[in-house]
Design a protein around this motif. Structure first.
Motif, PDB file in Angstrom:
ATOM      1  N   LYS A  15       0.833  -1.187   0.000  1.00 30.18           N
ATOM      2  CA  LYS A  15       0.000   0.000   0.000  1.00 30.18           C
ATOM      3  C   LYS A  15       0.871   1.241   0.000  1.00 30.18           C
ATOM      4  CE  LYS A  15      -2.891  -1.292   3.381  1.00 30.18           C
ATOM      5  NZ  LYS A  15      -3.777  -1.147   4.522  1.00 30.18           N
ATOM      6  N   ARG A  19       2.866   3.945  -5.168  1.00 32.25           N
ATOM      7  CA  ARG A  19       3.229   5.050  -6.034  1.00 32.25           C
ATOM      8  C   ARG A  19       4.677   5.002  -6.482  1.00 32.25           C
ATOM      9  NH1 ARG A  19       3.077   8.227  -3.190  1.00 32.25           N
ATOM     10  NH2 ARG A  19       1.250   7.594  -2.045  1.00 32.25           N
ATOM     11  N   ASP A  43      13.940  10.591  -7.894  1.00 31.38           N
ATOM     12  CA  ASP A  43      12.749  11.274  -7.383  1.00 31.38           C
ATOM     13  C   ASP A  43      11.898  10.324  -6.550  1.00 31.38           C
ATOM     14  OD1 ASP A  43      13.600  13.486  -8.650  1.00 31.38           O
ATOM     15  OD2 ASP A  43      12.070  13.502 -10.215  1.00 31.38           O
ATOM     16  N   ILE A  46      13.393   9.809  -3.215  1.00 32.83           N
ATOM     17  CA  ILE A  46      13.232  11.005  -2.381  1.00 32.83           C
ATOM     18  C   ILE A  46      11.813  11.051  -1.820  1.00 32.83           C
ATOM     19  CG2 ILE A  46      13.017  13.528  -2.472  1.00 32.83           C
ATOM     20  CD1 ILE A  46      15.459  13.488  -4.386  1.00 32.83           C
ATOM     21  N   GLN A  47      10.847  10.676  -2.638  1.00 33.41           N
ATOM     22  CA  GLN A  47       9.452  10.714  -2.193  1.00 33.41           C
ATOM     23  C   GLN A  47       9.143   9.640  -1.158  1.00 33.41           C
ATOM     24  OE1 GLN A  47       7.819  11.304  -6.390  1.00 33.41           O
ATOM     25  NE2 GLN A  47       6.303  12.346  -5.136  1.00 33.41           N
ATOM     26  N   ASP A  49      11.093   9.404   1.337  1.00 30.94           N
ATOM     27  CA  ASP A  49      11.788   9.971   2.499  1.00 30.94           C
ATOM     28  C   ASP A  49      13.198   9.413   2.724  1.00 30.94           C
ATOM     29  OD1 ASP A  49      10.087  11.975   3.588  1.00 30.94           O
ATOM     30  OD2 ASP A  49       8.754  10.430   4.352  1.00 30.94           O
ATOM     31  N   VAL A  52      17.816  13.280   0.186  1.00 33.62           N
ATOM     32  CA  VAL A  52      18.497  13.621  -1.061  1.00 33.62           C
ATOM     33  C   VAL A  52      19.825  12.877  -1.187  1.00 33.62           C
ATOM     34  CG1 VAL A  52      19.396  15.512  -2.459  1.00 33.62           C
ATOM     35  CG2 VAL A  52      17.458  15.906  -0.933  1.00 33.62           C
ATOM     36  N   THR A 232       5.779   8.424   9.345  1.00 33.43           N
ATOM     37  CA  THR A 232       5.498   9.613   8.540  1.00 33.43           C
ATOM     38  C   THR A 232       6.560  10.690   8.705  1.00 33.43           C
ATOM     39  OG1 THR A 232       4.119  10.498  10.308  1.00 33.43           O
ATOM     40  CG2 THR A 232       2.975   9.360   8.536  1.00 33.43           C
ATOM     41  N   VAL A 233       7.469  10.495   9.633  1.00 30.08           N
ATOM     42  CA  VAL A 233       8.468  11.528   9.911  1.00 30.08           C
ATOM     43  C   VAL A 233       9.389  11.707   8.705  1.00 30.08           C
ATOM     44  CG1 VAL A 233      10.260  10.065  10.913  1.00 30.08           C
ATOM     45  CG2 VAL A 233      10.044  12.423  11.670  1.00 30.08           C
ATOM     46  N   GLY A 234       9.788  12.946   8.508  1.00 28.30           N
ATOM     47  CA  GLY A 234      10.711  13.227   7.423  1.00 28.30           C
ATOM     48  C   GLY A 234      12.142  13.314   7.929  1.00 28.30           C
ATOM     49  N   GLN A 235      12.872  14.275   7.419  1.00 28.50           N
ATOM     50  CA  GLN A 235      14.300  14.372   7.714  1.00 28.50           C
ATOM     51  C   GLN A 235      14.588  14.752   9.169  1.00 28.50           C
ATOM     52  OE1 GLN A 235      16.342  13.112   5.350  1.00 28.50           O
ATOM     53  NE2 GLN A 235      14.337  12.721   4.464  1.00 28.50           N
ATOM     54  N   SER A 261       0.306   5.431   4.394  1.00 31.35           N
ATOM     55  CA  SER A 261       0.875   5.697   3.082  1.00 31.35           C
ATOM     56  C   SER A 261       2.326   6.162   3.186  1.00 31.35           C
ATOM     57  CB  SER A 261       0.035   6.742   2.344  1.00 31.35           C
ATOM     58  OG  SER A 261      -0.190   7.875   3.167  1.00 31.35           O
ATOM     59  N   ALA A 262       2.790   6.416   4.409  1.00 31.99           N
ATOM     60  CA  ALA A 262       4.182   6.828   4.575  1.00 31.99           C
ATOM     61  C   ALA A 262       5.084   5.606   4.469  1.00 31.99           C
ATOM     62  CB  ALA A 262       4.375   7.490   5.930  1.00 31.99           C
ATOM     63  N   LYS A 263       6.266   5.817   3.917  1.00 31.32           N
ATOM     64  CA  LYS A 263       7.121   4.691   3.604  1.00 31.32           C
ATOM     65  C   LYS A 263       8.228   4.452   4.617  1.00 31.32           C
ATOM     66  CE  LYS A 263       5.777   6.369  -0.696  1.00 31.32           C
ATOM     67  NZ  LYS A 263       5.223   7.628  -0.166  1.00 31.32           N
TER      68      LYS A 263
ATOM     69  N   ASP B  42      11.808  18.829   4.120  1.00 31.70           N
ATOM     70  CA  ASP B  42      10.629  17.966   3.977  1.00 31.70           C
ATOM     71  C   ASP B  42       9.510  18.556   3.136  1.00 31.70           C
ATOM     72  OD1 ASP B  42      11.572  15.733   5.416  1.00 31.70           O
ATOM     73  OD2 ASP B  42      11.108  16.713   7.310  1.00 31.70           O
ATOM     74  N   LEU B  45       8.350  16.584  -2.972  1.00 27.00           N
ATOM     75  CA  LEU B  45       9.019  16.778  -4.256  1.00 27.00           C
ATOM     76  C   LEU B  45       8.176  17.465  -5.332  1.00 27.00           C
ATOM     77  CD1 LEU B  45      11.682  16.280  -5.797  1.00 27.00           C
ATOM     78  CD2 LEU B  45      10.748  14.090  -6.513  1.00 27.00           C
ATOM     79  N   MET B 238       6.735  17.713  11.778  1.00 30.53           N
ATOM     80  CA  MET B 238       7.858  16.838  11.434  1.00 30.53           C
ATOM     81  C   MET B 238       7.539  15.914  10.259  1.00 30.53           C
ATOM     82  SD  MET B 238       9.086  15.805  15.278  1.00 30.53           S
ATOM     83  CE  MET B 238       7.529  15.638  16.097  1.00 30.53           C
ATOM     84  N   GLY B 240       7.069  14.097   6.819  1.00 29.41           N
ATOM     85  CA  GLY B 240       7.933  14.074   5.642  1.00 29.41           C
ATOM     86  C   GLY B 240       7.157  14.177   4.339  1.00 29.41           C
ATOM     87  N   GLN B 241       7.645  13.471   3.332  1.00 24.61           N
ATOM     88  CA  GLN B 241       7.077  13.547   1.985  1.00 24.61           C
ATOM     89  C   GLN B 241       5.607  13.130   1.935  1.00 24.61           C
ATOM     90  OE1 GLN B 241       8.739  14.395  -1.047  1.00 24.61           O
ATOM     91  NE2 GLN B 241      10.314  15.231   0.275  1.00 24.61           N
ATOM     92  N   ASP B 242       5.197  12.308   2.879  1.00 21.70           N
ATOM     93  CA  ASP B 242       3.833  11.791   2.893  1.00 21.70           C
ATOM     94  C   ASP B 242       2.793  12.882   3.120  1.00 21.70           C
ATOM     95  OD1 ASP B 242       2.145   9.517   2.670  1.00 21.70           O
ATOM     96  OD2 ASP B 242       1.809   9.577   4.829  1.00 21.70           O
TER      97      ASP B 242
END
Lengths: 307, 467
Positions: A15, A19, A43, A46-47, A49, A52, A232-235, A261-263, B42, B45, B238, B240-242
């Motif tokens: 799930k 994408r 890309d 990056i999407q 997470d 870069v 869901t946390v990013g950088q 949906s967060a990876k 964050d 993209l 916080m 991210g891309q989601d």
């Protein structure tokens, strides 16, 4: 049951990565690995997470090996999954409970809303299922009804919960819980702490105090400190790991909410940078929705490949 | 790892010697660094891509203000666009409906819905009293009777949590009925609020994944039944891309009216704010800045922009530089005007500033009492083409001609016209305008300061305006 969790994990990850893989799949019907393809591939990472830097490095490696060659969709995904699994394999370990400690103290920390309480409950259920005697300490004395929340989980898992009124001193509570767990001969004491942002010095000091006070009873406690991260946390995950690790003895990570949906791709970057073991992942709100972290399955799942 | 943008931009521009305008290649190199910075903050993209595409034409050819580096100039341009994309200015909660006005809080698990509910409830129930002017505006000026209801029947003790928060904040909560389903709770909350004369009902829903079809249908049904005036998507700074997927999914199902960004007191760069704003078109209305009830603030795009870029300092530096430069120029010009030494170079400077709009406005700002002139300026439309043509005419003059236009006679006029690609009449027109301005200024000097102001209004519109 073990078969079903694997398929559930794959389902969850599928799930979360549809994408990414749709993007990659679409690209590779054309076969030749050119710059445009590589850019799109970067890309996609990056999407997820990965960040870069890591995305760039992974794509760079792929480019060096196969640029201009005819490459099939499956092949590229498998190559990526292999590269990612290679990074993750060293950190895929399970939480080792040392029977020499009675109890083995597990301190659970993290920012607000990352899923600490639910993770504690799931671990209680898991460890009890392994035949261990488990006790919970409700050291989140700040958030309203956090104690009640853990008590409900304790009932469901069938393990005792040491708690006090909201507003009390968490270090004192942890001390009491450790004392009681010792007295009752528990194998594991799981200490649920309040969520705290890592850049708040006073709250991080409070955490340090919990550790200090428990060490009065057992100089080697806590025997494990789990940092719970939300998928869901990013950088910002980098800063969280770095700061928590500096101020408390974090020695493992748990990644929660991987059923969304967060990876959780930032884990790949974290593995490279900190090499902290990832001992479990959370894939749902149920008490048995805790899974071992498997590098290959995670990496292949991330690329939409069968485990 | 976040400190890099300013240094990297510095590296990009080190090889740039002149100051002049920003060239295409330099802008592209700089924007690659900006791209990385935004991704590290964050920003999702697709949103980064849109951002770069929009900012590129703005940066190319932009003049670099004296006393700042080209890198700093790019940061300023990027920042301005970021602020614009974040919505420009703060947007208020909308509670203009027949009471009880329903506010529904939605979001992922652990995003901060319950705490935010209590903060909003507390603030609404307090009214403006004792609040900083900044936070007591709009919806928060009026004291309201607020009730909260937890629809979270999934997370253990979630309803209990809201009840306790209600007690702590002195805000009423809907009594808990065990085993009642969320939709039924929501209906009961609105009914109760209506009966008991509450102004606002805050519905705190359970955390749910955007891809959980069943739970999304549930919350859509609640929305349908209660018709919330505000549907606030609560999201962690916080994220991210989601963030784009979450915002898109919730907005598609629920018509989100605003975003609440939580944990802004952490050290995350908060790129999620831009991502969510861009994909939903909905404003970020409030930010959570701490665990206490009063830690709720209106969202200021400029502040978060500086944070996303990690370069708030440079932005304000460039702003200050721009201000002082304009002031310096304006003062110099004002002095010249007073002495009646307004030559063609000064006119050229004015034409250029006029093209940037702001030059003359800045000058006007320097001169107290020139309000009318300012108003006339903003009403008149600047003819961009004509300004450029007049600029070309002046540029075709020799330095001597510019200093002393009186020497320009027939053959010089012909040469200038040929050099700038215009008819001789155009040259004449410009010279006449300059002469008129000079005459006016000389007269002004006789009239003294007060009369100067008055006649300055009459002097407008300056050359370049269509007649």
């Amino acid at each position: 049951m073990s078969g079903s969790w694997l398929s559930r994990l794959r389902e969850g990850l599928a799930k979360s990565t549809r994408r990414v893989t749709e993007g990659i799949g679409g690209l590779f019907t054309k076969k030749k690995l050119d710059q445009a393809t590589l850019d799109a591939l970067e890309d996609a990472l990056i999407q997820a997470d990965l960040g870069v830097a890591v995305a760039g490095r992974l794509v760079g490696r792929l480019a060096k090996e196969r640029f201009g060659k005819e490459v099939a969709d499956e092949e590229v995904r498998a190559a990526f999954a292999d590269d990612i699994a290679e990074i993750l394999t060293p950190v895929a370990r399970s939480l080792a409970i040392d029977p020499a400690h009675r109890p083995h103290v597990v301190l659970v920390v993290g920012v607000n809303g990352s899923g600490k309480t639910t993770t504690v409950a799931k671990y209680a259920h898991l460890l009890k299922g392994e035949g261990r005697k488990v006790m919970l300490a409700a050291a989140d004395t700040f958030r309203a009804a956090a104690v009640e929340q853990l008590k409900v989980w304790g009932d469901r898992a069938g393990v005792p919960v040491v708690a006090r009124e909201t507003g009390g001193d968490p270090a004192g509570l942890a001390y009491d819980a450790l004392e009681r767990a010792r007295r009752e001969g528990c194998d594991v004491l799981l200490v649920d702490t309040a969520g705290r942002l890592h850049n708040k010095a006073n709250l991080m000091e409070e955490l340090a105090k919990i550790v200090r006070v428990m060490r009065k009873l057992d100089a080697s406690a806590p025997h494990s400190t789990l940092l719970v991260l939300d998928a869901t946390v990013g950088q910002n995950a980098h800063a969280q790991v770095e700061t928590f690790r500096n101020l408390s003895p974090v020695d493992a990570l748990v990644l929660t909410k991987l059923d969304g949906s967060a990876k959780g791709g930032v884990l790949v970057a974290l593995a490279e940078k900190f090499a902290l073991p990832v001992v479990a992942i959370g894939v749902g709100e149920g008490i048995d929705d805790l899974r071992p972290f498997e590098a290959r399955a995670f990496a292949r799942g991330l690329m939409g490949l069968p485990a | 790892m976040f400190e890099g943008l300013s240094k990297r931009l510095g590296d990009v521009f080190d090889r740039l010697r002149g100051r002049g305008a920003l060239g295409e290649a330099d802008v592209d190199a700089a924007l690659r660094e900006v791209r990385t910075a935004l991704l590290e903050a964050d920003v999702a993209l697709p949103v980064v891509r849109q951002f770069i595409d929009e900012v590129r034409p703005k940066a190319i050819g932009a003049d670099v203000i004296r006393s700042v580096t080209p890198g700093q100039m790019v940061v300023k341009i990027v920042n301005d666009h970021l602020v614009q994309m974040l919505g420009g200015s703060a947007v208020d909660l909308d509670l203009n409906a027949v009471p009880p006005v329903v506010i529904m809080m939605v979001g992922l698990q652990g995003s901060g819905k319950t705490t935010s509910s209590a903060k909003i409830a507390w603030r609404l129930s307090q009214g403006a009293q004792g609040m900083a002017a900044d936070v007591a505006s709009g919806a928060f000026t009026q004291k309201r009777k607020v009730m909260m209801a937890s629809l979270d029947t999934r997370r253990p003790a979630a309803q209990q949590q809201l009840k306790v928060l209600g007690e702590q904040t002195g805000v009423a909560t809907l009594p808990i009925v065990p085993l009642e389903m969320p939709l039924a709770i929501a209906r009961r909350a609105v009914d109760t609020a209506q009966r008991e004369g509450f102004d606002v009902v805050i519905l705190d829903t359970a955390g749910r994944l955007a891809i959980d079809e069943e739970l999304m249908a549930e919350v859509a049904a609640i929305s349908e039944a209660t018709r919330p005036r505000e549907t606030l998507l609560v999201a962690d700074a916080m994220t991210g891309q989601d963030a784009v997927n979450v915002a898109k999914a919730f907005n598609e199902r629920l018509a989100v009216t605003g975003i609440v960004l939580t944990r802004v007191d952490g050290d995350a760069r908060g790129g999620a704010a831009l991502s969510m704003r861009a994909v939903t078109g909905r404003p970020v209305k409030l930010i959570g800045t701490g665990e206490k009830f009063d830690a709720l603030e209106p969202f200021h795009p400029d502040r978060i922009a500086g944070r996303i870029l990690g370069m708030g300092d440079i932005v304000s530096l460039v702003e200050r530089a721009a201000e002082t430069i304009e002031k310096e120029d304006a003062e110099k010009l004002a002095a010249k005007v007073r002495k009646g030494q307004f030559d063609m170079d000064d006119l050229l400077g004015q034409l250029r500033q006029l093209r940037k709009m702001g030059g003359l406005q800045g000058l006007m700002g320097m001169l107290p009492g020139a309000v009318q002139a300012k108003a006339a300026m903003s009403k008149a439309k600047v003819d961009e083409k004509q300004l450029r043509r007049q600029e070309a005419v002046i540029l075709s003059m020799t330095p001597r001609e510019r200093r002393n236009p009186d020497v320009i006679h027939a053959s010089r006029k012909k040469r200038i016209a040929a050099g700038s690609g215009v008819q001789v009449q155009e040259v004449n027109k410009l010279l006449k305008q300059h002469a008129e301005m000079l005459k006016m200024m000389k007269r002004v000097n006789k009239l003294g300061e007060k009369g100067f102001m008055r006649s300055l209004g009459g002097m407008m519109p300056p050359p370049g305006f269509p007649r």
